[in-house]
Design an enzyme around this catalytic site. Structure first.
Site, short mmCIF file in Angstrom:
data_model
loop_
_atom_site.label_atom_id
_atom_site.label_comp_id
_atom_site.label_asym_id
_atom_site.label_seq_id
_atom_site.Cartn_x
_atom_site.Cartn_y
_atom_site.Cartn_z
N GLY A 194 1.12 -1.35 -0.31
CA GLY A 194 -0.23 -0.05 0.13
C GLY A 194 0.39 1.31 -0.05
N SER A 195 0.14 2.20 0.55
CA SER A 195 1.00 3.67 0.59
C SER A 195 2.39 3.36 1.35
CB SER A 195 0.00 4.57 1.01
OG SER A 195 -0.22 4.35 2.28
N GLY A 198 0.92 4.54 5.25
CA GLY A 198 0.27 3.71 5.72
C GLY A 198 1.41 3.00 6.27
N GLY A 199 2.19 2.54 5.03
CA GLY A 199 3.11 1.27 5.63
C GLY A 199 3.86 1.93 6.85
N GLU A 218 5.40 -3.08 1.10
CA GLU A 218 5.82 -2.95 -0.18
C GLU A 218 5.01 -1.13 -0.31
OE1 GLU A 218 4.15 -3.27 -4.02
OE2 GLU A 218 4.83 -5.96 -3.50
N CYS A 255 2.29 -0.93 -8.79
CA CYS A 255 3.38 -0.54 -8.20
C CYS A 255 4.76 -0.64 -9.30
CB CYS A 255 3.89 -1.24 -6.96
SG CYS A 255 3.76 -3.42 -8.03
N GLU A 342 5.66 8.98 -5.64
CA GLU A 342 4.61 8.23 -6.89
C GLU A 342 3.41 8.98 -6.56
OE1 GLU A 342 3.53 3.55 -7.20
OE2 GLU A 342 3.35 4.50 -4.95
#
Length: 482
Positions: A194-195, A198-199, A218, A255, A342
């Site tokens: 995810g983002s 969040g990660g 990731e 991704c 990104e």
């Protein structure tokens, strides 16, 4: 909510032989194939992804499951090493030492939104953890809850049909439930796709537990690709078409999408690619959160001084058409805070550079870790400049492509889907390929253990029939012989 984590812990998937686990994974793959006509419409309704894309992704998922079934059944992943007792050992008498790898325990998998099969309930994280002997608790993504539940039901029934515990795969829903599960002391590792935000938040929780656990996240990736002057002179139109396809497929919600493409300053490469970008047309984004995030990033990029809009694109509710912009290296350096994040959607930045010896040095100060990077070269091209560029990109990525595009991640033993921060939270691991199993194992050695107390993989009669690598007595006398 029932005690899902307790049920997963009680499943004790690691107590079953590798071959039994392999049979269970094959049964799950077969069941998914049989349920395809039921699952695909549910996935379409919840994600808006095309039927062809979803059928291909489901096939990828079952291939992954069968690949890890083979890995499990072979038993090599246990890495069994036996050192026989040796009274004549060069450093003094050596005890009997037997080492192998054991499963960590229940794993929490935060499912991704953009791959509702291949990085979700039964994706590579789940498949590799099950092969290692770990039960999996999946925190379902809110973008496809019905598909998540039904996929889990199919998997649980298939596992049970082989005589193994269905609770090896369970599903929970909700952000608070996911955080609570991450804090639960029975969870021994976690995976996430995810983002960056969040990660990072989840990784902090995993690290700050009373007993910290591995967190394999990731996160974000811009996946830079460089086109050399020789490559552009040979096949500019082919490169432009491939670039557009890589950026616009699945509305850029991949991704490994190339977020930056570096091209020689001479010529009009962006104009050459514009037609293919415009022809792609609008595509539905996965859910409102992605649409909002993409719109925000797109507005930031379009509002950056020194950026030329080549294809404007549009965002209307959940529909987005591709956007292509162009700039130069100096602008990229000056506005790195705006341009180097990104953009998760159908947008990419063409960056003009002056051929010569400076690009690798400039990229060294610009580009952070990515899942992938690429170089397009001319036939037989080689130079110190190119070698410096290749060295820099390999230092910044987990996978370096030549004359191809980073989208499309083959499920094979040699695959590496990981990279330095912020691509992942752990650059030493992969989430695709057979090495993904390593994340869920830890080594333990038995010293001078009575034979009757040894676990099956370490016994001389080897009831699980797994590979055993043995160091016999007297071996040290031959060390140094080359």
């Amino acid at each position: 909510m029932t005690d899902v984590i307790g049920a997963a812990a009680a499943a004790d998937f690691g107590s079953f032989s590798p071959r039994d686990r392999g049979r269970a994974l094959v049964a799950v793959a077969d069941a998914l194939d049989a349920a395809a006509d039921e699952l695909i419409p549910v996935a379409q309704a919840e994600t808006g992804l095309a039927e062809g894309r979803l059928r291909g992704e489901l096939k990828r998922t079952t291939v992954q499951l069968r690949l890890f079934a083979s890995v499990a059944a072979a038993g090599e992943f246990l890495d069994v090493r036996i050192d026989d007792a040796d009274p004549e050992f060069v450093l003094g008498p050596r005890p009997d030492l037997r080492r192998y790898r054991v499963p960590l325990g229940p794993v929490l998998n935060f499912a991704a939104s953009n791959f509702p099969f291949a990085f979700s309930v039964l994706g590579g994280d789940t498949a590799s953890a099950l092969a290692a002997g770990c039960a999996v608790v999946v925190k379902a993504h809110p973008g496809h809850p019905k598909l998540s539940d039904r996929t889990a039901e199919v998997a649980r029934a298939a596992i049970a049909s082989t005589g193994l515990p269905a609770d090896a795969v369970t599903v929970i829903h909700g952000q608070d439930e996911g955080v609570a599960a991450l804090r639960d002391p029975r969870i021994t590792a976690a995976t996430f796709t995810g983002s960056v935000a969040g990660g990072r938040a989840l990784a902090r929780i995993a690290a700050e537990r009373d007993h910290p656990i591995p967190f394999y996240g990731e996160l974000g990736s811009i996946n830079p690709v460089v086109v050399t002057p020789a490559a552009l002179a040979e096949r500019a139109e082919q490169i432009a078409a491939g670039f557009a396809t890589s950026v616009t497929s699945s509305a850029g919600q991949l991704c490994t999408k190339p977020g930056l493409l570096f091209v020689p300053a001479s010529g009009d490469f962006a104009g050459l690619a514009a037609g293919a970008f415009e022809a792609a047309g609008p595509h539905r984004l996965l859910h409102p959160g992605i649409a909002q995030g993409y719109t925000r990033r797109r507005d930031e990029v379009l509002g950056t001084p020194g950026v030329t809009v080549v294809v404007t694109g549009e965002v209307a509710e959940l529909e987005a058409s591709p956007t292509l912009v162009e700039t130069d290296v100096a602008t990229l350096i000056a506005h790195r805070d705006t341009l180097l994040d990104e953009a998760f959607g159908p947008l990419s930045v063409v960056v003009r550079y002056e051929p010569g010896g400076a690009l690798a040095a400039e990229l060294a100060g610009l580009v952070e870790g990515s899942l992938a990077a690429g170089v397009h070269t001319g036939a037989g091209e080689d130079s110190p400049w190119l070698r410096d560029l290749v060295a820099l990109l390999s230092d910044r990525s987990g996978r370096l492509l030549f004359n191809g595009w980073p989208t499309g991640v083959a499920v094979t033993p040699a695959q590496q889907h990981g990279g330095p921060w912020p691509a992942t939270t752990n650059p030493t691991t992969t989430s695709v390929g057979t090495a993904a199993i390593d994340r869920f194992l830890r080594p333990v050695t038995y010293q001078d253990c009575p034979p009757e107390l040894l676990p099956e993989p370490l016994r001389d009669d080897n009831p699980w029939h797994v590979p055993q690598h043995r160091s016999p007595a007297g071996e040290s006398a031959r060390w140094g012989e080359i």
